[in-house]
Design a protein around this motif. Structure first.
Motif, PDB file in Angstrom:
ATOM      1  N   ALA A  15       0.826  -1.201   0.000  1.00  0.00           N
ATOM      2  CA  ALA A  15       0.000   0.000   0.000  1.00  0.00           C
ATOM      3  C   ALA A  15       0.860   1.250   0.000  1.00  0.00           C
ATOM      4  CB  ALA A  15      -0.918  -0.012   1.219  1.00  0.00           C
ATOM      5  N   SER A  16       1.899   1.212   0.823  1.00  0.00           N
ATOM      6  CA  SER A  16       2.778   2.373   0.898  1.00  0.00           C
ATOM      7  C   SER A  16       3.445   2.629  -0.441  1.00  0.00           C
ATOM      8  CB  SER A  16       3.853   2.163   1.966  1.00  0.00           C
ATOM      9  OG  SER A  16       3.249   1.831   3.175  1.00  0.00           O
ATOM     10  N   LEU A  18       2.309   1.727  -3.297  1.00  0.00           N
ATOM     11  CA  LEU A  18       1.290   2.129  -4.253  1.00  0.00           C
ATOM     12  C   LEU A  18       1.014   3.624  -4.202  1.00  0.00           C
ATOM     13  CD1 LEU A  18      -1.521  -0.565  -4.214  1.00  0.00           C
ATOM     14  CD2 LEU A  18      -0.441   0.444  -6.235  1.00  0.00           C
ATOM     15  N   PHE A  19       0.936   4.142  -2.985  1.00  0.00           N
ATOM     16  CA  PHE A  19       0.449   5.513  -2.861  1.00  0.00           C
ATOM     17  C   PHE A  19       1.540   6.523  -2.512  1.00  0.00           C
ATOM     18  CE2 PHE A  19      -3.258   2.816  -2.129  1.00  0.00           C
ATOM     19  CZ  PHE A  19      -3.985   3.215  -3.237  1.00  0.00           C
ATOM     20  N   SER A  20       2.087   6.365  -1.320  1.00  0.00           N
ATOM     21  CA  SER A  20       3.057   7.380  -0.925  1.00  0.00           C
ATOM     22  C   SER A  20       4.329   7.241  -1.744  1.00  0.00           C
ATOM     23  CB  SER A  20       3.359   7.287   0.563  1.00  0.00           C
ATOM     24  OG  SER A  20       3.899   6.012   0.840  1.00  0.00           O
TER      25      SER A  20
ATOM     26  N   VAL B 478      -7.134   0.204  -0.914  1.00  0.00           N
ATOM     27  CA  VAL B 478      -6.883  -1.173  -0.486  1.00  0.00           C
ATOM     28  C   VAL B 478      -7.256  -1.227   0.984  1.00  0.00           C
ATOM     29  CG1 VAL B 478      -5.191  -2.995  -0.218  1.00  0.00           C
ATOM     30  CG2 VAL B 478      -5.017  -1.427  -2.146  1.00  0.00           C
ATOM     31  N   VAL B 497      -5.885   2.221   2.877  1.00  0.00           N
ATOM     32  CA  VAL B 497      -5.105   3.239   2.172  1.00  0.00           C
ATOM     33  C   VAL B 497      -5.960   3.666   0.995  1.00  0.00           C
ATOM     34  CG1 VAL B 497      -2.957   3.776   1.003  1.00  0.00           C
ATOM     35  CG2 VAL B 497      -3.004   2.015   2.748  1.00  0.00           C
ATOM     36  N   ALA B 499      -6.560   6.652  -2.218  1.00  0.00           N
ATOM     37  CA  ALA B 499      -6.082   7.797  -2.977  1.00  0.00           C
ATOM     38  C   ALA B 499      -7.186   8.263  -3.903  1.00  0.00           C
ATOM     39  CB  ALA B 499      -4.861   7.420  -3.802  1.00  0.00           C
ATOM     40  N   LEU B 545      -4.850  11.963  -0.387  1.00  0.00           N
ATOM     41  CA  LEU B 545      -4.266  10.675  -0.039  1.00  0.00           C
ATOM     42  C   LEU B 545      -4.581  10.419   1.433  1.00  0.00           C
ATOM     43  CD1 LEU B 545      -2.397   8.328  -0.846  1.00  0.00           C
ATOM     44  CD2 LEU B 545      -0.461   9.787  -0.254  1.00  0.00           C
ATOM     45  N   TYR B 547      -4.823   7.540   4.909  1.00  0.00           N
ATOM     46  CA  TYR B 547      -4.576   6.275   5.610  1.00  0.00           C
ATOM     47  C   TYR B 547      -5.554   6.213   6.763  1.00  0.00           C
ATOM     48  CZ  TYR B 547      -0.124   6.525   3.139  1.00  0.00           C
ATOM     49  OH  TYR B 547       0.831   6.621   2.173  1.00  0.00           O
TER      50      TYR B 547
END
Lengths: 624, 985
Positions: A15-16, A18-20, B478, B497, B499, B545, B547
């Motif tokens: 996930a990290s 993928l996004f950040s 996700v 997560v 976006a 974005l 979390y």
């Protein structure tokens, strides 16, 4: 459990990633705006986005009557020449326009705030542009001096806005940087603002371009040129005895022509202004500026109307213009449409609506030489009632000896548009033949005058709605079809013109004792319209000549202040003989509405909203 | 009427039944029967066990079952949410049973934002409205269907106007936008317009998250509350076709009584001595602009089916409505398709969802004020000689001729398509991971044409405007879920997560100079001129974005804890403030499950809840606001060529940040008398900090006079009570009454603060709404806000009788509140605070009565404690403008010749509105033939309003604090009679 833990870790990692992982996801993308780095990419862009960006923001304020409350409104409608009368409930609007004319304005009048905010917005845009250009000079240098020239030009435009601001409010803040904080903004005395303006112009004029602002094909079309700089300096110098006098409320600036003339004249002789390397007194400076402008080729047009025609581009009389166009600049020009009765404006093609507002005063008519017999014109309580009164009022008007500019500045009496006359809808009555006519007899406040008007409804239609001579100076643009009032025009708006500075020079010569020189200039102006030459001159002659020549141009308030007549009663206001007079109406602190024998109303109050937002600022003397 | 409202519940039941049926074997004694619920409807999917064994069968769609066993066996009837029944067979071949609903539906699956939980494990303030509980009567949208159902959710509209109503959850918590609740439709971030356009027949359930203990799941967008919509899905073992149709007709029942042409003439010729124009006609403009009858029809057809590993539902809907003004209508067409399929031995679940809406509406400019005041002696047709309307030029500056407004055409098309997909993989029992993606397209097209033969556009020879909007939105997330019961511990955890990316583009073009009105907007080349500034476009992109973590833990069915933590990053904010953190915590204690409560029978459930959380709001911030960017600022000339200049066109604030709201909520849920009496109460306080507000700033040094900054504070606190009871609960008849009341108290704490080292102050009385009228320009302020008061307070000059002149004409007299000797009507002058705009209390009361095949339901909604400024009556009573403008028929008697704001025209806005009464008849229920159900219902909406308010209607959208003025612009309310038909195959 351990498998699960692993999977959770895997999930988090994925996930990290993928996004950040994609850095910049949260960066902003600008599509319909851009950064300064783009705006100054080449010399043309630098000009457009600094200097030209200030010019495109020169709006109607100060230049023409419009729906934005403005300098024009404050300058022309607080004077003795023009009013926006209340016709029954029309144009009443809380009495703000009555108050402006009668000098009983309130500190919260929204015109004050909108003009203040506009002026300082323009000053801020000048400051930003000057600072941005300085950054470019520091970064890439200025080998040809073009950037420095832009800075001088912007300072010239800024001086114009400071002149207006100082003229209206007296003690005002001087801000010359784009990075000042609120707490650093405080007022300077009017004398200090005058000195700032004097020094700015002294410094900038030599560097301003010698070009014609009125020439539409030129690079300098609409820009602040050297001649505009000299004109502004002439204005500043002629009013220097007023502006440099810090305590305007001391009684020395009110009381009429005779009372004020010696004071102003002698102060002007004592003030020294250094320009182009030579130090002169205020009056000499005015004459010097006039001569410099004349030397650049500016002159009177043969025809009085030429500077105001559609297609006035290139006029040799216009020193500084604000370009205007029906399709692009689209500046509002309300002076005329607001002044016309709808039966009048309907005669244009296409037919338009009229606002039936602004009119000339009886006092203006007198200055223009209209003979008006107040006894004949008067009936009950000094006002005309019914057909008899209407006919009497019309009969009281004698135009046989009026100045030729009366006919060039006003619609009055019986008039034609496109060969047609506005028809009366009550056959025969209250009209000349079957047509309607504007009678000059007018009063600021119609509704309260005649409680009995309802017994004669025609009074409302023909006395109230048809009273007052209406504005006629700027040509109506036939192609101007926008909106119901059709107020856009292809005629460029005249900010400064030669006749004005010519009369300023005449006044300066007069004040220096050169009566013959003064008369020569005045008679040149008079000769253009075929008016009889004058053979003697005094300050009142000069005052009247400026009224005749500059009617519907926003100079009357500052002129009246300089002549000491701004707080004086006229046929139209603040006179005990008027039945409706609110006896002596100027502001005096603490005592309510009494005649202003001190001069408090020579400046307007600072807007309430401005004082609310910046507690460093102090209200002008005498206003609470 | 299907019993299984939530598919997952159904899956569990069926799965169980399937397991059981495998093991069943033939017995000699056959028993058949029908299982019905206490409401008389069949129970589908109930399981019938042979007691003491694992053998069993399930009921079919008609609640019928058939089982073979021994004649002395005992049958056990089970169904989730119902009390289990045991019946000894005793040689009976037919055994019909009526199952009683369990006192509490505590195990019902409940969608709580991103999480799926159940009522038992909820510790926040979460309200649920299921399809069966929706309002009956004419439903223009799902918003109508939940009006009055949820305490604290106020739905308000101006009179009988078409279009999206205003919705507020627990009051207004922001001054600069972002007070609309967030709408989530099947996981997609949506808005009120999208909710408005949904077909109410597609709604499975609506969950309303009211306080931060759960809205924190939506972080920076949850501050105004969240409405989560779950649409209907396919169901296993079902294959049905449903048709639902409504046909309605409406008519106004109250209008404003103006002088008719004859009365107008009489007054003109007597009091006004013939001043004014009489064109000899007799026109009632107010009636003239209206349709005599307004028709609505609404159809929805859906197909639902499902098998063991796949299910789908498809529906199409049409909603056509006419507006009250002639030539206006509002038509919505939508489709919705969803499919679910299992794969990989049911470890992988795939869901696809597609839906689209096309809306087409025709509208007119607001004609009400013009229609009220226009001279009734003028003809209601164009002058045959001039081809123009006969216009009174003197009236034109304040009021456009109604005919000229009616000749304006405005058409709006709106297309929205959403596609989503979700894959959920079960890693191990209780642990699943799902990936969700959605794409949303919003396309709008607005076309306007002002003909060349109306006064305002004759000069420009007609004007056509075309506006296009193209918005796209992508969302990807996700999510990991862990749901497990270990002994007395019950865990429901979630990690997410997400976006999102938004892209908008719009453009507009204004063309003038039409010599023919034939083309309208259909051929812009027919217009001769496009000026600079009349062709524009704008594009923006912004991203978010996020979390999020959520943990819901329950111990022994007694103690519940929920923690949410979300962090949002937004591209709209400056580098130092990009990220915001929004946590929440809540706890609940189920007292009724404690051992000391075992012996009492009064309470079935008693649950205490408390929660605290932080949510945000960023909707007032436009993209790029934090940057100093340049945009076109005007047209100039350079070397005889037209050029455009660029400038920074507003003050920018690099320190903009999230507006945050801190909410505390405490509540209790009680059910008594075996669930027949249900009661919920909540008390909450919320505190908005760093509130966004557009400040007036000092010029100089600023270039522009306004700046958006985060300085203010505001609080809302209030309570909500709801109670419902099954007063009568018999087999063939029953009566359920439910009511709720909510109180909210709003207070603006502060608007002052320090920005960049500078103290920012505001005026003491900030004008919120002004109202001008003919003969009135100055002193137009009506509502204000000020520190220490609710936003939206009436602050008006105080009426002190009338001044009477020698002709008997009345003008307003005011109290000199500061004893200054003069009356100042300005914002800071002699004005007093005399009431608030937003109702203090909102209440609702609903009934549902059934008797055999008939049912009757009704609902009353009310609002109390607020005021309405009756500007309509005030302006229409002013004889000063007569005969230029017409007056109300009582005006000659009142004899008022004045128009100034005064408390004289302020009225209490309290009302009770009978929203609808619906009578239904189930012609056929669980039929065995070609058709299984037919239901017919007749309904009346807007039955009556009980109010002391003297104007047209007190329903003027007072939920929005910027309203409060009845300003001659309220569409009259219409009474609607609707015939509804529902057929299931």
């Amino acid at each position: 459990m351990s498998i699960m833990k692993k999977r959770i870790i895997l999930f988090t990692l994925t996930a990290s990633l993928l996004f950040s992982g994609c850095s910049g996801f949260l960066d902003e993308t600008a599509y319909s705006k851009f950064d300064k780095s783009e705006a100054f990419k080449n010399p043309v862009l630098v000009y457009l986005n600094t200097v030209a960006a200030v010019y495109t923001n020169i709006k109607e304020q100060g230049l023409a009557l419009s729906n934005t409350n403005n300098y024009y409104l404050l300058s022309e409608f607080s004077s003795d020449l023009a009013m926006m009368p209340t016709r029954l409930s029309d144009w009443l609007d809380g009495g703000a326009r009555q108050a402006l004319f009668l000098h009983t304005w309130s500190t919260s009048y929204n015109a004050f705030n909108s003009l203040w905010t506009y002026n300082y917005g323009q000053i801020a845009r000048c400051n930003t542009a000057i600072d941005e250009i300085q950054k470019l000079i520091d970064e890439i240098g200025d080998p040809e001096g073009a950037f420095a020239a832009y800075q001088y030009e912007l300072r010239g435009v800024r001086a114009y806005y400071y002149y207006v601001t100082c003229n209206i409010w007296g003690d005002v803040p001087i801000v010359t940087s784009s990075s000042q904080s609120v707490s650093s903004v405080s007022q300077k005395g009017r004398d200090k603002v005058y000195e700032f303006l004097r020094d700015e112009l002294t410094e900038c004029i030599p560097y301003l371009p010698e070009a014609k602002s009125a020439n539409s094909g030129s690079e300098y079309y609409g820009r602040f040129t050297k001649a505009a700089g000299y004109f502004l300096m002439a204005k500043l110098a002629i009013n220097a005895p007023v502006f440099s006098h810090k305590t305007w409320w001391d009684g020395s600036m009110v009381g009429g022509f005779e009372a004020v003339e010696p004071t102003i004249t002698s102060r002007g002789k004592e003030l020294s202004i250094t320009l182009d390397g030579t130090t002169r007194n205020a009056w000499e400076t005015v004459v010097y500026c006039y001569e410099q402008i004349a030397a650049e080729g500016y002159a009177l047009e043969a025809n009085f109307k030429t500077p105001f025609l559609v297609g006035n581009e290139g006029s040799i009389e216009n020193i500084w213009v604000r370009p205007n166009s029906v399709t692009s600049y689209k500046l509002n020009q309300h002076s005329h449409w607001w002044g016309y009765h709808s039966k009048h404006s309907a005669l244009y093609t296409p037919a338009r609506l009229g606002g039936n507002g602004n009119s000339g005063t009886i006092h203006a008519a007198k200055i223009f030489g209209v003979k008006y017999d107040p006894v004949k014109g008067a009936s009950s309580a000094g006002y005309n009632v019914g057909q008899a009164g209407y006919n009497a009022a019309m009969a009281a008007e004698d135009y046989s000896e009026t100045d030729p500019r009366w006919d060039l500045s006003f619609f009055y009496g019986d008039f034609e548009i496109n060969g047609q006359r506005p028809a009366s809808n009550l056959a025969g009555s209250y009209s000349k033949g079957n047509y309607m006519a504007y009678q000059i007899s007018i009063h600021m406040q119609y509704p309260n005058l005649l409680p009995a008007y309802s017994s004669d409804p025609e009074w409302a239609n023909y006395i109230v709605y048809w009273s007052g001579a209406r504005p006629k100076k700027v040509e109506i643009d036939k192609t101007d079809v926008h909106t119901q009032f059709a107020y856009y025009s292809n005629a460029d708006i005249v900010v400064y013109r030669f006749a004005d500075v010519m009369l300023l020079a005449a006044e300066a010569k007069y004040r220096m004792g050169d009566q013959a020189g003064a008369m020569t200039l005045i008679n040149t102006v008079r000769n253009r319209v075929g008016a009889k030459p004058i053979t003697s001159v005094n300050i009142e002659t000069i005052s009247n000549e400026r009224a005749l020549e500059l009617m519907w141009e926003p100079t009357r308030r500052e002129d009246q202040i300089r002549y000491g007549t701004y707080t004086e009663p006229t046929e139209d206001k603040n006179t005990a003989t008027l039945a409706s007079s609110i006896s002596g109406a100027d502001w005096k602190a603490g005592t309510g509405w009494t005649p202003d024998n001190d001069g408090i109303t020579l400046v307007f109050p600072l807007p309430t909203k401005v004082l609310d937002l910046n507690t460093n600022l102090v209200q002008n003397f005498g206003y609470k | 009427m299907k019993r299984c409202t939530v598919y997952s519940k159904y899956i569990i039941v069926t799965a169980l039944a399937l397991l059981l049926s495998v093991g069943s074997y033939a017995q000699s004694f056959k028993i058949t029967g029908t299982v019905t619920g206490n409401d008389g409807l069949p129970v589908i999917g109930a399981t019938i066990f042979i007691d003491g064994t694992t053998q069993g069968v399930t009921t079919d769609l008609n609640g019928k079952y058939s089982i073979s066993t021994s004649p002395d066996a005992v049958l056990r009837f089970e169904y989730i949410g119902f009390e289990t029944i045991k019946e000894a067979v005793q040689n009976r071949n037919i055994i019909d049973v009526i199952m009683q609903e369990k006192a509490t539906g505590l195990d019902e699956v409940l969608v709580i934002g991103y999480a799926i939980g159940n009522k038992r494990s909820v510790s926040g303030s979460v309200e649920r409205v299921t399809a069966e509980q929706l309002n009956t009567g004419y439903l223009a949208s799902p918003i109508d269907a939940i009006r009055g159902k949820v305490p604290g959710l106020v739905i308000s509209q101006s009179g009988g106007a078409l279009g999206t109503p205003t919705m507020r959850i627990r009051g207004t918590s922001s001054l600069s936008g972002g007070s609309d609740p967030l709408v989530i439709i099947d996981g997609v971030f949506s808005n009120l317009t999208m909710l408005y356009e949904l077909s109410s027949q597609d709604i499975e359930e609506i969950t309303v998250l009211k306080d931060a203990s759960e809205t924190a799941q939506y972080g920076s967008r949850g501050a105004a509350g969240v409405i989560v919509i779950t649409t209907k899905k396919g169901k296993e073992g079902v294959a049905t076709v449903n048709y639902y149709g409504q046909f309605g007709v409406s008519q106004t029942f109250k209008s404003i009584d103006m002088l008719d042409a004859n009365e107008f003439r009489t007054l003109m010729n007597t009091e006004f001595s013939g001043a004014g124009i009489d064109l000899g006609e007799n026109t009632n403009w107010f009636d003239w602009v209206q349709n005599d009858f307004v028709f609505q029809n609404n159809h929805n057809l859906s197909l639902t089916q499902g098998s063991k590993n796949a299910s789908m539902r498809a529906s199409v809907g049409i909603n056509q409505r006419n507006g009250l003004i002639r030539g206006t209508d509002y038509n919505t067409y939508n489709f919705r398709f969803n499919a679910t399929q299992w794969a990989m031995k049911r470890k992988l679940k795939l869901e696809l969802n597609a839906e689209g809406t096309y809306r087409e509406s025709d509208s007119k400019p607001n004609v009400w004020s013009s229609a009220l005041v226009y001279n009734p002696t003028f003809p209601s047709w164009r002058n045959t000689t001039t081809g123009m309307w006969d216009v009174d030029p003197a009236a034109q500056s304040m009021t456009t001729h109604p005919g000229e407004l009616m000749d304006t055409e405005m058409k709006t098309n709106h297309l929205r398509i959403t596609a989503t997909g979700r894959a959920t993989y079960t890693i191990v029992d209780g642990l699943s991971v799902s990936a969700f993606g959605s794409f949303k397209l919003n396309n709008s097209l607005m076309k306007t044409y002002y003909p060349n033969n109306v006064t305002n556009y004759a000069g420009v020879r007609g004007q056509a405007t075309v506006n296009n909007g193209d918005d796209k939105e992508w969302l990807g997330s996700v999510q990991m879920n862990y749901v497990k019961e270990i002994g007395k511990h019950s865990i429901n955890a979630l990690a997410l997560v997400e976006a999102q990316s938004f892209y908008t583009f719009d453009n507009a073009i204004v063309v003038q100079g039409f010599d023919t009105n034939y083309f309208k907007w259909n051929n812009l080349e027919a217009g001769a001129t496009i000026d600079w500034g009349n062709a524009t476009s704008n594009a923006d992109k912004n991203t978010i974005l996020s979390y999020m973590l959520r943990l819901n833990y329950m111990y022994d069915n007694k103690y519940v804890f929920t923690l949410n933590a979300r962090t949002d990053g937004s591209s709209k904010l400056g580098a130092n403030h990009k990220w915001g953190f929004f946590p929440s915590a809540s706890a609940a204690w189920v007292v009724s499950n404690e051992s000391f409560m075992k012996d009492q029978t009064l309470f079935s459930t008693l649950k205490l809840r408390a929660g605290y959380g932080v949510t945000g709001n960023q909707s007032a911030i436009s993209p790029l606001n934090s940057l100093n960017l340049m945009a076109p600022s005007g047209l100039s000339e350079y070397n005889s060529q037209p050029v455009v200049t660029y400038a920074i066109i507003s003050n920018s604030n690099p320190d903009l940040q999230w507006e945050t709201k801190y909410t505390f909520d405490i509540g209790v849920d009680v059910t008594m008398l075996k669930g027949r009496l249900r009661f919920t109460a909540d008390y909450y306080r919320s505190h908005t900090k760093d509130m966004l507000y557009t400040y007036s700033v000092s010029v100089p040094p600023f270039t522009y006079s306004t700046l958006l900054a985060n300085l203010g504070e505001m609080t809302n606190n209030g309570f909500e009570l709801s109670i419902s009871g099954d007063v009568i609960k018999k087999h063939d008849w029953g009566l359920t009454i439910q009511g709720n009341v909510a109180h909210n108290k709003n207070k603006l704490i502060s608007l002052e603060g320090t920005y960049d080292g500078e103290a920012f102050t505001t005026a003491k009385w900030i004008n919120v709404t002004s109202q001008g009228g003919a003969g009135m320009v100055g002193n137009t302020g009506v509502t204000y806000m000020a520190e220490g008061y609710p936003v939206g307070i009436f602050r008006l000059p105080v009426h002190d009788g009338f001044e009477v002149d020698d002709q008997g004409h009345l003008t307003y007299k005011f109290k000199d509140l500061d004893d200054s000797g003069s009356i100042d009507l300005g914002d800071d002058g002699d004005r007093a605070i005399v009431g608030q705009v937003v109702p203090k209390f909102n209440a609702s009361l609903g009934f549902r009565l059934f008797y055999k095949k008939f049912d009757l339901s009704a609902q009353l909604n009310g609002a109390f404690g607020h005021y309405i400024y009756n500007f309509s009556s005030m302006a229409l009573s002013n004889l000063n403008n007569f005969p230029l403008y017409n007056v109300i028929s009582s005006a000659p008697e009142s004899n008022i010749y004045d128009i100034k704001h005064t408390t004289y025209w302020l009225e209490r806005g309290d009302y009770v509105h009978i929203e609808y009464i619906t009578l239904g008849y189930n012609i056929l229920s669980k039929g065995k033939g070609l058709v299984s159900d037919i239901r017919l219902a007749l309904s009346c909406n807007n039955v009556a309003t009980i109010t002391g308010y003297s104007g047209l209607t007190p329903l003027i959208n007072s939920a929005d604090f910027t309203n409060g003025i009845d300003a001659r612009n309220v569409t009259p309310l219409q009474r609607t009679f609707t015939l509804m038909l529902q057929v299931n195959f």
